[in-house]
Write an enzyme that holds these catalytic residues in place. Sequence first.
Site, PDB file in Angstrom:
ATOM      1  N   HIS A 281      -3.350   0.609  -5.020  1.00 20.71           N
ATOM      2  CA  HIS A 281      -2.620  -0.481  -5.682  1.00 20.71           C
ATOM      3  C   HIS A 281      -2.878  -0.392  -7.184  1.00 20.71           C
ATOM      4  CE1 HIS A 281      -1.443  -2.795  -2.080  1.00 20.71           C
ATOM      5  NE2 HIS A 281      -2.468  -2.140  -1.559  1.00 20.71           N
TER       6      HIS A 281
ATOM      7  N   ASN B  85       0.425   3.564  11.149  1.00 14.98           N
ATOM      8  CA  ASN B  85      -0.421   4.019  12.267  1.00 14.98           C
ATOM      9  C   ASN B  85      -0.007   3.187  13.472  1.00 14.98           C
ATOM     10  OD1 ASN B  85      -1.902   1.963  10.423  1.00 14.98           O
ATOM     11  ND2 ASN B  85      -2.766   1.602  12.448  1.00 14.98           N
TER      12      ASN B  85
ATOM     13  N   HIS C  94      -4.847  -9.081  -2.342  1.00 12.05           N
ATOM     14  CA  HIS C  94      -5.099  -9.418  -0.931  1.00 12.05           C
ATOM     15  C   HIS C  94      -6.127 -10.534  -0.814  1.00 12.05           C
ATOM     16  CE1 HIS C  94      -3.830  -5.162  -0.923  1.00 12.05           C
ATOM     17  NE2 HIS C  94      -3.259  -5.439   0.228  1.00 12.05           N
TER      18      HIS C  94
ATOM     19  N   MET D 244      -2.440  -6.982   6.656  1.00 11.31           N
ATOM     20  CA  MET D 244      -3.406  -7.883   6.000  1.00 11.31           C
ATOM     21  C   MET D 244      -2.824  -8.584   4.780  1.00 11.31           C
ATOM     22  SD  MET D 244      -6.589  -5.250   6.029  1.00 11.31           S
ATOM     23  CE  MET D 244      -6.818  -4.108   7.384  1.00 11.31           C
ATOM     24  N   SER D 245      -1.521  -8.762   4.760  1.00  5.41           N
ATOM     25  CA  SER D 245      -0.943  -9.326   3.534  1.00  5.41           C
ATOM     26  C   SER D 245       0.332 -10.101   3.842  1.00  5.41           C
ATOM     27  CB  SER D 245      -0.624  -8.184   2.565  1.00  5.41           C
ATOM     28  OG  SER D 245       0.402  -7.362   3.094  1.00  5.41           O
TER      29      SER D 245
ATOM     30  N   TYR E 129      -8.394 -10.420   1.371  1.00  5.81           N
ATOM     31  CA  TYR E 129      -9.690  -9.800   1.703  1.00  5.81           C
ATOM     32  C   TYR E 129     -10.472  -9.352   0.480  1.00  5.81           C
ATOM     33  CZ  TYR E 129      -7.376  -5.153   1.415  1.00  5.81           C
ATOM     34  OH  TYR E 129      -6.689  -4.051   0.994  1.00  5.81           O
ATOM     35  N   GLU E 130      -9.820  -9.335  -0.674  1.00  2.00           N
ATOM     36  CA  GLU E 130     -10.550  -9.002  -1.906  1.00  2.00           C
ATOM     37  C   GLU E 130     -11.356 -10.203  -2.398  1.00  2.00           C
ATOM     38  OE1 GLU E 130      -8.102  -6.483  -4.784  1.00  2.00           O
ATOM     39  OE2 GLU E 130      -6.574  -7.209  -3.403  1.00  2.00           O
TER      40      GLU E 130
ATOM     41  N   ALA F 117       2.261  -2.164   4.322  1.00  2.00           N
ATOM     42  CA  ALA F 117       1.947  -1.147   5.320  1.00  2.00           C
ATOM     43  C   ALA F 117       1.348  -1.883   6.508  1.00  2.00           C
ATOM     44  CB  ALA F 117       0.936  -0.170   4.756  1.00  2.00           C
TER      45      ALA F 117
ATOM     46  N   HIS G 172      -7.675   4.395   5.338  1.00  2.00           N
ATOM     47  CA  HIS G 172      -6.775   3.982   4.265  1.00  2.00           C
ATOM     48  C   HIS G 172      -5.911   5.144   3.765  1.00  2.00           C
ATOM     49  CE1 HIS G 172      -5.515   0.786   1.696  1.00  2.00           C
ATOM     50  NE2 HIS G 172      -5.637   1.540   0.618  1.00  2.00           N
TER      51      HIS G 172
ATOM     52  N   SER H 274       0.815  -1.224   0.000  1.00  2.00           N
ATOM     53  CA  SER H 274       0.000   0.000   0.000  1.00  2.00           C
ATOM     54  C   SER H 274       0.841   1.263   0.000  1.00  2.00           C
ATOM     55  CB  SER H 274      -0.887   0.054   1.250  1.00  2.00           C
ATOM     56  OG  SER H 274      -1.842  -0.943   1.217  1.00  2.00           O
TER      57      SER H 274
HETATM   58  N1  HPA Z   1      -4.071  -3.107  10.952  1.00  2.00           N
HETATM   59  C1  HPA Z   1      -4.074  -3.945   9.906  1.00  2.00           C
HETATM   60  N2  HPA Z   1      -3.525  -3.635   8.737  1.00  2.00           N
HETATM   61  C2  HPA Z   1      -2.962  -2.429   8.594  1.00  2.00           C
HETATM   62  C3  HPA Z   1      -2.938  -1.502   9.645  1.00  2.00           C
HETATM   63  C4  HPA Z   1      -3.525  -1.864  10.888  1.00  2.00           C
HETATM   64  O1  HPA Z   1      -3.545  -1.088  11.880  1.00  2.00           O
HETATM   65  N3  HPA Z   1      -2.290  -0.395   9.173  1.00  2.00           N
HETATM   66  C5  HPA Z   1      -1.948  -0.653   7.889  1.00  2.00           C
HETATM   67  N4  HPA Z   1      -2.353  -1.891   7.534  1.00  2.00           N
END
Ligand code: HPA
Length: 272
Positions: free
Chosen positions: A60, A230, A82, A206-207, A84-85, A112, A242, A29
């Site tokens: 992406h 974050n 991903h 998530m990846s 999740y897609e 990320a 995002h 990301s």
């Molecule tokens: N959680 C999950 N995936 C992420 C996060 C998060 O806080 N930040 C960026 N990708």
Amino acid sequence: MMKDRIAEACRKIRQERMLFPEVAIILGSGLGGLADSIEHPTKISYSQIPHFPVTSAQGHAGNLVLGFLAGVPVVAMQGRIHRYEGFSPDEVCFPLRCMHQLGAQTLIVSNASGGLNPRYISGDLVVIDQHINFLGQPTRPESVNTTLSRNGEIYHRGLIERAHDHARRNGFSLHQGTYLATLGPTYETRSEYRFFRKTGADVVGMSTVPEVLCAAEMGMRILAFSIVTNVALPDHSTSTNHLEVISWSEIAAPKLRHIVTGLLQELAGPAD
Ligand code: HPA
């Protein structure tokens, strides 16, 4: 058969660009801009390649980029796929299998993530040395044995050390830690952040784990980076979105670029 689908995809890629990449790069990301440093590039949209999954995730681009980075032939995914897609582990790993088939023996992967380690701040870069797989399923049944036998050795020690050298040389610090992979697509609740901290993980995302397991199964050398976009504050009411993730990725991307180009320069130089 998967083998035939890989052959068909590779035929199309070679038609567009006859190149034998040594290194495969997956850009997470907000990190797709690194693909713009690739010299003499050929960009192929995923939608042009037979059997390639087409990503819909924000931030992406969805291009395969072939060319040279620091003098080394590379193939990069500008935009990742991903779970999740809605893609299966095999679909997520299909482009990686093709990049391996084209010749890549080393994988550099980035993502990320949310910082769980209280010492991390947004914009920090982490080299991953372990992971916790909360995705609930291995990439393929046969990958289980490979993964178990490589337990703790999935991420290449030598490359991790060299990544630290390049960070030092460029004057910034590089954390080393454990990545916890969740299915997403939602960011965590405060309770989940609190729980994930207790697992000992340093970052959550998530990846990456599906591709890493697949690369390990194929015997590739693996180096993985995470950009903290974050931080988890289980005791404060904050939220992540995002856009925040993408903007911190873009801010931290030059650090990743320094390390990756430094490492590739070594690869291109005389063998030691
Ligand atoms: N959680 C999950 N995936 C992420 C996060 C998060 O806080 N930040 C960026 N990708």
